[in-house]
Structures are given as structure tokens and as C-alpha cells.
Design a protein around this motif. Structure first.
Motif, PDB file in Angstrom:
ATOM      1  N   GLU A   1      -5.032  -1.937 -18.221  1.00 27.25           N
ATOM      2  CA  GLU A   1      -6.426  -1.726 -17.842  1.00 27.25           C
ATOM      3  C   GLU A   1      -7.127  -0.747 -18.778  1.00 27.25           C
ATOM      4  N   THR A   2      -6.376   0.106 -19.422  1.00 26.73           N
ATOM      5  CA  THR A   2      -6.961   1.170 -20.237  1.00 26.73           C
ATOM      6  C   THR A   2      -6.794   0.934 -21.733  1.00 26.73           C
ATOM      7  N   GLY A   3      -6.641  -0.323 -22.156  1.00 26.41           N
ATOM      8  CA  GLY A   3      -6.673  -0.620 -23.572  1.00 26.41           C
ATOM      9  C   GLY A   3      -5.435  -1.294 -24.155  1.00 26.41           C
ATOM     10  N   ARG A   4      -4.305  -1.391 -23.409  1.00 26.37           N
ATOM     11  CA  ARG A   4      -3.073  -2.044 -23.863  1.00 26.37           C
ATOM     12  C   ARG A   4      -2.436  -1.297 -25.036  1.00 26.37           C
ATOM     13  N   ASN A   5      -1.283  -1.798 -25.452  1.00 27.58           N
ATOM     14  CA  ASN A   5      -0.509  -1.226 -26.554  1.00 27.58           C
ATOM     15  C   ASN A   5      -0.330   0.280 -26.380  1.00 27.58           C
ATOM     16  N   LYS A   6       0.108   0.648 -25.186  1.00 27.37           N
ATOM     17  CA  LYS A   6       0.311   2.065 -24.923  1.00 27.37           C
ATOM     18  C   LYS A   6       1.406   2.249 -23.880  1.00 27.37           C
ATOM     19  N   VAL A   7       1.848   3.499 -23.758  1.00 28.46           N
ATOM     20  CA  VAL A   7       2.830   3.886 -22.740  1.00 28.46           C
ATOM     21  C   VAL A   7       2.130   4.760 -21.721  1.00 28.46           C
ATOM     22  N   VAL A   8       2.257   4.399 -20.432  1.00 34.26           N
ATOM     23  CA  VAL A   8       1.613   5.164 -19.357  1.00 34.26           C
ATOM     24  C   VAL A   8       2.690   5.626 -18.383  1.00 34.26           C
ATOM     25  N   ARG A   9       2.684   6.930 -18.120  1.00 30.10           N
ATOM     26  CA  ARG A   9       3.598   7.524 -17.137  1.00 30.10           C
ATOM     27  C   ARG A   9       2.976   7.411 -15.758  1.00 30.10           C
ATOM     28  N   PHE A  10       3.802   7.027 -14.771  1.00 28.09           N
ATOM     29  CA  PHE A  10       3.284   6.894 -13.400  1.00 28.09           C
ATOM     30  C   PHE A  10       2.780   8.231 -12.881  1.00 28.09           C
ATOM     31  N   ARG A  11       1.624   8.175 -12.147  1.00 28.29           N
ATOM     32  CA  ARG A  11       1.059   9.330 -11.469  1.00 28.29           C
ATOM     33  C   ARG A  11       0.760   8.931 -10.033  1.00 28.29           C
ATOM     34  N   THR A  12       0.767   9.872  -9.170  1.00 27.00           N
ATOM     35  CA  THR A  12       0.566   9.580  -7.742  1.00 27.00           C
ATOM     36  C   THR A  12      -0.768   8.888  -7.492  1.00 27.00           C
ATOM     37  N   GLU A  13      -1.817   9.306  -8.249  1.00 26.73           N
ATOM     38  CA  GLU A  13      -3.136   8.718  -8.027  1.00 26.73           C
ATOM     39  C   GLU A  13      -3.177   7.226  -8.335  1.00 26.73           C
ATOM     40  N   LEU A  14      -2.210   6.758  -9.151  1.00 28.53           N
ATOM     41  CA  LEU A  14      -2.153   5.310  -9.416  1.00 28.53           C
ATOM     42  C   LEU A  14      -1.818   4.548  -8.151  1.00 28.53           C
ATOM     43  N   MET A  15      -0.957   5.140  -7.314  1.00 29.37           N
ATOM     44  CA  MET A  15      -0.621   4.516  -6.034  1.00 29.37           C
ATOM     45  C   MET A  15      -1.850   4.497  -5.129  1.00 29.37           C
TER      46      MET A  15
END
Length: 551
Positions: free
Chosen positions: A528-542
Motif C-alpha cells: 500500500e505504501t509503494g512496494r519494493n520495501k520491507v515493513v515491520r509489523f506494528r500494532t496500529e496495522l492490526m
């Protein structure tokens, strides 16, 4: 034996005849002496009981063989020795004795010796006749006994060809015929057993004793059958190989050998075990003559038959054992000429039988493992599939909690993968997935798990990680490596990227499947934020996911 019996009978009859002759001669001699004494006693009685003594003397003198007789006074006449051959003196009373002069005692002696001679001749004739008669009567029976003995001696060595012949009739002939039929039937049964054993142990050694050979082969086959039942119950091929190694080392005392395993579909060769001298190094299945020909390679029959063997003064036999399926095993045995004569010459056939009985069982184990592997792996990429992940995930998480370690969970997805399929076709899409799989496998440890989760989505489980930084570092390494990978599609170079979501168990959650969900939410955020990246899970994502779900 026949000669000994005949000699024994001859000696018994001869000794008996001689004993009888001696006894007869003794009795004749005794009787002759008694006859002379009795004759003298009779003359004395005639004289004593006669009233007219002079008349009695005249009558005695007229008897045959009596030369003279007179009454003498022992007190006045010098005593004449009474052991002379012609004179016998018989006392009449204390003063007088009767002296009898025989014409010739020699006649009595001649008659005695004549009787003894006749007795000896008769006994000699009896001995000869008896021996001839007994020889004629007993010899046919002794011949049968001798043939029985020879037949039994041969039979104890497994030779049942000796039949009994006889000229006798009736019961003896029936016994001989029954024995010959019996021995012929045994011979046929042994031939049938040997034919069956040749099928089971084709090259079994042959000695002069069929019974010993059959007994040994039956014992070996019994051992092989028991061995087969044991390995059928083994769970893994490693257990079976260990049993083969044990048989070679302990039962057959093999000193120099190597066991190869060749997976036919993968065209890979692996050394399972090696002991003693190494005489060949094979890195590819095509280098192994035994594997290529599916036949035993024997340097004793064909010197220098294998070009890969490099040990001098060592012979070799390479035995392939396989059922022609997914698996081929090869046992290579090296030995000196002395070792061959002392050990392997008599045991190689049995080693081959053990291996041939083992082959279908290992084949079955490999087939089952392959079927299980196929059901748990992705055929396109060779990675584990979702089913495998479901089988191991609870075990992995329980182990992590028990060891107080972290699990890194990476969820990956190829960016704009649908465009590849639409533009270049599904074969091109498959190439992209294969390249991504190769990149992931090369970027993680052997202890980590790389799983094709479905479509273009993948999951990586990193075990025993120290901290989050290490997890993010691996994720970034995969992203960069794949972004720099050139993929050739129909002569054109294509590059693709991936988006990666990262979660950490049990930091983000102590429920493993929820951790997978967390990584999936992080992956969604990366896309959702541009692809080709690594995103660490955060509580707000839930919380964001729950909010969008409510809408």
C-alpha cells in the motif's frame, strides 16, 4: 568290510575245527592208555577169580598180544620198572604181583595215531567245506551290505546316485528295490531344492558335499529372511543402511568397502558409508559402471574393467542393488587375492543376496518419502508448500518458547506479478517465481524454512534469531538481491521486485498463526505504501485492518 567278515568266519571255523581235533586226539590218546590198563586189569581179575591158577595162566598166555605172563614174588625178584612199553606189573597182594609181557604195545599206539590222523583229515575237510559253503551262502548278503555301506557313505555327502544290485530273490530283492526307489526320490528332491536355491542364491559356492551346501544355503536364506523382516519395520533408510553395514562388517568381515546411493530422478550420487581403503572417487552417477550397466563389475573376471579404480594390488567387485525405480544402491568391495581366497570367495554370493533382498525395501522407503515430499513440496520451485508449514509450525513455535528464542516471520509477494503473466505468459511468470525461490534459499540458513504459501506469496521462518535487527537484515538482503536479479525471458531481460512484511514471534504475539497474520498485515502495508520495501509489523496495522474491515 566284506573281506573282514569272511576272514572272521574262516578263522572262527578253523579255530573251532582245530580245537575239536585237538580235543579228539587227546580223548583218543587217553582212551588208548585206559584200554591197555583195563586189559591188564581184566587179566588180573581172570587170574584172581580162577580156581585153577595154572589153567588161568595158560588161558592168559593164549590171549592176543600176550607174549608171557607169570606170578612173581616181589621180595625175591628184583623189581622190573613197569613203565616199559612191553611189560605191565599188577600187584596181586602184598607179596606177589602179576607180570604181563605184551607182544607189542606199539600196535595200540599205531591204532591211536591212526584214529587221530583220520580225525584231523576229517576236520580239515569239514573246515574247507564249511568255509566254501558259508562263503557261497553269505557272500551275496555281504555284497549287499557292502553296497549299502558305500551308498550310505555317498549319501552323507549328498550323492544319491549309488544304487544296490543283487541276485537274491524274494524279501531281500524287495528291500533292495524299495531302497533304490527311496534313494532315487531323495535325489530328485535334492535336485529340486538345488534349483530353487540357485534362483535365490545364484552364485552360491559348491563343495563336494551337497548336504552341507544345502544346509548352509538354507541357514543363510533364513538369516536373510529374518533380516528382511527387521528392515521392513525400520522407519528410515538410514536405519536400513546401518543394518547393511553391520552385516558386511560383522557377519562377512568385509574390511574395505564403500556404499553409494544414487537417486535416479535427481541424477545425484552420495557416499553413505566408507570403511578401509578408498579405491575410487565418483562424483557423478554416469562415472559408475555398475550403475550404468545395472550389472556386477568384477575385476577378477575382467581385469581393469572399471577405469575409475586406482588401487594397485587390489581386486574389486561393485554390486548394484536396485529394482529399477527411483533408487540405485552400489556396494564397492576391495580385496587382495589372499582375502578373496580366505573369505570373499565363499561369501560374495550371500552378500549379493542380502543386497538384492534389501533393494525393494529401500526402494519402497524412498518411494514413500518421495510421495510425502511431493505432497509437502512445491513442484515448480522445490520449496516446501503450505501443507508442510501447517505440519511443522506448531512444533517450531513450541520449540522457540521452550528455548526462549525468537522466530522471524517474513511474508513476501512479487510486485505486479499479474503483469508478467499478462505480458509475457505464464512460463515467464514461472521463471520469476523460480528465481525468487533461488534468491530466498541462498539468503537464509539451512535451518530456516522457505515456503511457497500460495500463488506469488512466500513465507520464510527464521529460527533461533538473536534480535529483530537480524531478521530485518535478512529481509532487506532478499529484497535487494532479487531486485538486482536479471531474468531472461525470450531474449529479453526482466527485473522484478518484492514487498516483504516482517513479524517476530513471540514478541508481536505468542500465537504462531497470529504472527503469520501480523506478517501478512505488514506485507499489505508495504504494498500500500509503494512496494519494493520491507515493513515491520506494528500494532496500529492490526487496528487499521480492523477499521477497514468494519467499513
Amino acid at each position: 568290510m566284506k573281506k573282514r567278515i569272511l576272514i572272521f568266519i574262516f578263522l572262527v571255523i578253523t579255530v573251532g575245527g582245530i580245537a575239536f581235533t585237538a580235543f579228539t586226539a587227546y580223548r583218543v590218546s587217553t582212551i588208548t592208555d585206559l584200554a591197555i590198563k583195563h586189559s591188564a586189569q581184566t587179566i588180573r581179575d581172570v587170574y584172581l577169580y580162577s580156581k585153577d591158577k595154572k589153567e588161568a595162566i595158560n588161558i592168559i598166555k593164549s590171549m592176543p598180544n600176550i607174549e608171557d605172563v607169570e606170578v612173581i614174588d616181589k621180595t625175591k625178584v628184583k623189581k622190573i620198572h613197569n613203565h616199559t612199553k612191553n611189560i605191565i606189573c599188577i600187584p596181586l597182594n602184598s607179596d606177589k604181583e602179576l607180570r604181563i609181557i605184551f607182544k607189542s604195545i606199539a600196535e595200540f599206539e599205531n591204532e591211536k595215531y591212526q584214529v587221530i590222523l583220520e580225525t584231523v583229515i576229517i576236520n580239515i575237510l569239514f573246515i574247507l567245506f564249511s568255509n566254501l559253503l558259508l562263503n557261497w551262502l553269505i557272500t551275496p548278503y555281504l555284497n549287499i551290505f557292502e553296497e549299502f555301506r558305500e551308498s550310505f557313505e555317498k549319501a552323507t555327502k549328498g550323492d544319491f546316485s549309488k544304487k544296490i544290485t543283487t541276485t537274491l530273490k524274494n524279501e531281500v530283492k524287495n528291500v533292495v528295490d524299495s531302497y533304490n526307489q527311496f534313494i532315487s526320490q531323495i535325489d530328485k528332491n535334492f535336485e529340486l531344492i538345488e534349483e530353487n536355491l540357485k534362483i535365490l542364491v545364484p552364485n552360491a559356492p559348491i563343495s563336494e558335499n551337497r548336504i552341507v551346501d544345502i544346509d548352509k544355503n538354507m541357514q543363510i536364506l533364513g538369516d536373510i529372511n529374518r533380516f528382511k523382516k527387521i528392515i521392513e519395520e525400520d522407519s528410515t533408510t538410514a536405519e536400513i543402511y546401518n543394518r547393511i553395514i553391520n552385516i558386511l562388517e560383522e557377519k562377512f568381515r568385509v574390511e574395505n568397502f564403500k556404499i553409494y546411493e544414487i537417486l535416479n530422478e535427481k541424477n545425484k550420487i552420495k557416499v553413505i558409508y566408507q570403511k578401509g581403503k578408498n579405491c575410487c572417487d565418483i562424483s557423478m552417477p554416469r562415472m559408475c559402471r555398475a550403475y550404468k550397466t545395472s550389472h556386477e563389475v568384477d575385476s577378477k573376471k575382467f581385469p581393469h574393467i572399471c577405469q575409475e579404480h586406482f588401487c594397485e594390488n587390489y581386486e574389486y567387485i561393485c554390486i548394484p542393488f536396485s529394482t529399477g525405480g527411483t533408487f540405485t544402491g552400489v556396494v564397492s568391495i576391495n580385496f587382495t587375492k589372499e582375502e578373496w581366497e580366505n573369505n570373499y570367495k565363499n561369501n560374495m554370493a550371500y552378500i549379493e543376496s542380502y543386497l538384492q533382498e534389501t533393494a525393494p525395501i529401500i526402494e519402497a522407503k524412498y518411494t514413500l518419502n518421495l510421495m510425502k515430499e511431493n505432497s509437502l513440496t512445491d513442484q515448480l520451485t522445490g520449496l516446501y508448500n503450505r501443507r508442510y508449514l501447517e505440519e511443522i509450525l506448531d512444533k517450531i513455535s513450541a520449540s522457540a518458547i521452550r528455548e526462549n528464542s525468537l522466530l522471524g516471520i517474513l511474508m513476501l509477494d512479487v510486485d505486479y506479478f499479474k503483469k508478467v503473466n499478462d505480458t509475457y505468459g505464464h512460463d515467464a511468470g514461472d521463471k520469476v517465481l523460480v528465481e525468487l525461490a533461488r534468491t530466498m534459499v541462498n539468503s537464509v540458513r539451512e535451518s530456516d524454512f522457505v515456503v511457497r504459501f500460495g500463488g506469488e506469496e512466500f513465507i520464510i521462518i527464521l529460527q533461533n534469531v538473536k534480535d529483530e535487527k537480524g531478521i530485518l537484515k535478512v529481509a532487506e538482503k532478499i529484497r535487494e538481491s532479487f531486485a538486482n536479479t536479471k531474468i531472461n525471458i525470450n531474449g529479453k531481460t526482466l527485473t522484478k521486485t518484492v514487498s516483504i512484511g516482517v513479524a517476530v514471534f513471540p514478541i508481536d504475539t505468542d500465537k504462531i498463526w497470529e504472527a503469520i497474520k501480523c506478517a501478512d498485515l505488514a506485507l499489505y502495508e508495504a504494498k500500500e505504501t509503494g512496494r519494493n520495501k520491507v515493513v515491520r509489523f506494528r500494532t496500529e496495522l492490526m487496528d487499521k485492518a480492523n477499521y477497514e474491515g468494519d467499513k
